[in-house]
Design a protein around this motif. Structure first.
Motif, short mmCIF file in Angstrom:
data_model
loop_
_atom_site.label_atom_id
_atom_site.label_comp_id
_atom_site.label_asym_id
_atom_site.label_seq_id
_atom_site.Cartn_x
_atom_site.Cartn_y
_atom_site.Cartn_z
N ASP A 1 8.83 -8.67 1.11
CA ASP A 1 7.69 -7.74 0.99
C ASP A 1 6.53 -8.10 1.91
O ASP A 1 5.94 -7.24 2.54
N ASP A 2 6.20 -9.40 1.94
CA ASP A 2 5.08 -9.82 2.78
C ASP A 2 5.36 -9.50 4.25
O ASP A 2 4.48 -9.06 4.98
N GLU A 3 6.59 -9.73 4.64
CA GLU A 3 6.98 -9.46 6.02
C GLU A 3 6.90 -7.95 6.31
O GLU A 3 6.45 -7.53 7.37
N SER B 1 6.83 0.69 -6.54
CA SER B 1 5.40 0.95 -6.69
C SER B 1 4.59 -0.34 -6.59
O SER B 1 3.43 -0.32 -6.15
N GLY B 2 5.19 -1.46 -6.94
CA GLY B 2 4.50 -2.75 -6.79
C GLY B 2 4.21 -3.04 -5.34
O GLY B 2 3.08 -3.40 -4.96
N LEU B 3 5.22 -2.88 -4.51
CA LEU B 3 5.05 -3.10 -3.06
C LEU B 3 4.01 -2.12 -2.51
O LEU B 3 3.14 -2.48 -1.73
N ALA B 4 4.12 -0.85 -2.96
CA ALA B 4 3.21 0.18 -2.45
C ALA B 4 1.76 -0.21 -2.73
O ALA B 4 0.89 -0.12 -1.86
N GLU B 5 1.52 -0.68 -3.96
CA GLU B 5 0.16 -1.02 -4.33
C GLU B 5 -0.37 -2.20 -3.52
O GLU B 5 -1.50 -2.17 -3.03
N ARG B 6 0.47 -3.22 -3.39
CA ARG B 6 0.03 -4.40 -2.62
C ARG B 6 -0.25 -4.04 -1.18
O ARG B 6 -1.22 -4.48 -0.58
N VAL C 1 1.16 3.67 3.26
CA VAL C 1 2.36 3.63 2.43
C VAL C 1 2.73 5.03 1.97
O VAL C 1 1.85 5.84 1.66
N PHE C 2 4.01 5.30 1.93
CA PHE C 2 4.47 6.53 1.29
C PHE C 2 5.41 6.13 0.16
O PHE C 2 6.48 5.57 0.39
N LEU C 3 4.99 6.40 -1.06
CA LEU C 3 5.80 6.05 -2.22
C LEU C 3 6.73 7.21 -2.55
O LEU C 3 6.29 8.29 -2.92
N LEU C 4 8.03 6.95 -2.40
CA LEU C 4 9.02 7.98 -2.68
C LEU C 4 9.41 7.91 -4.14
O LEU C 4 9.49 6.83 -4.72
N SER C 5 9.69 9.05 -4.74
CA SER C 5 10.13 8.99 -6.13
C SER C 5 11.59 9.38 -6.31
O SER C 5 12.24 8.94 -7.25
#
Ligand code: ZN
Length: 146
Positions: A24-26, A43-48, A56-60
């Motif tokens: 994720d950091d990378e 969603s965790g990655l998206a928020e960070r 960020v584009f959060l896909l559902s």
């Protein structure tokens, strides 16, 4: 993540798409460094990522069609599928058209005789021709536009 199909699809439309960065950091670092948009269902990655200033584009959706529709709805451009403007679905490299003679020794005999249009990835050397798989994608492309 499991967005491999979406990544290949985006490349076919000519979008410069990285895939396979696992950490994720990378992912966030690369997005910030290269000005890329992160596509994720996490969603965790998206928020960070947002907190750190990345786009960020959060896909559902968990289907390829659903994901493509989400992107279309948000204004991501899916111009007509056209092999010469595609990127290699395997490696994201640019694709260029080549003559039949250039690939003669590199494709199965039957393919050589059946098709007149060939493309090669300038990065990994993969050869493409508008065969059955391509026709399937064109079909899906039409479905998505309806
Ligand atoms: Zn390639």
């Amino acid at each position: 993540m499991m967005l491999g199909r979406l990544a290949r699809w985006l490349r076919l439309y000519g979008h410069d798409t990285l895939y396979g960065v696992e950490d994720d950091d990378e992912i966030i670092r690369v997005a910030l460094r290269e000005g890329r948009i992160i596509l994720t269902r996490d969603s965790g990655l998206a928020e960070r990522a947002k907190k750190l200033g990345a786009e960020v584009f959060l896909l559902s959706s968990n289907s390829l069609e659903g994901q493509v529709k989400e992107l279309m709805a948000s204004g991501v451009e899916f111009s007509e599928l056209f092999p010469a403007s595609a990127r290699c679905p395997k490696c994201n490299g640019p694709i260029k058209r080549v003559s039949k003679e250039e690939i003669r020794e590199k494709v199965p005999e039957a393919v050589y005789w059946k098709y007149d249009e060939f493309y090669v990835c300038t990065k990994c050397g993969q050869i493409y021709w508008p065969g059955r798989q391509w026709r399937e994608m064109v079909k899906m492309d039409r479905r998505l536009r309806d």
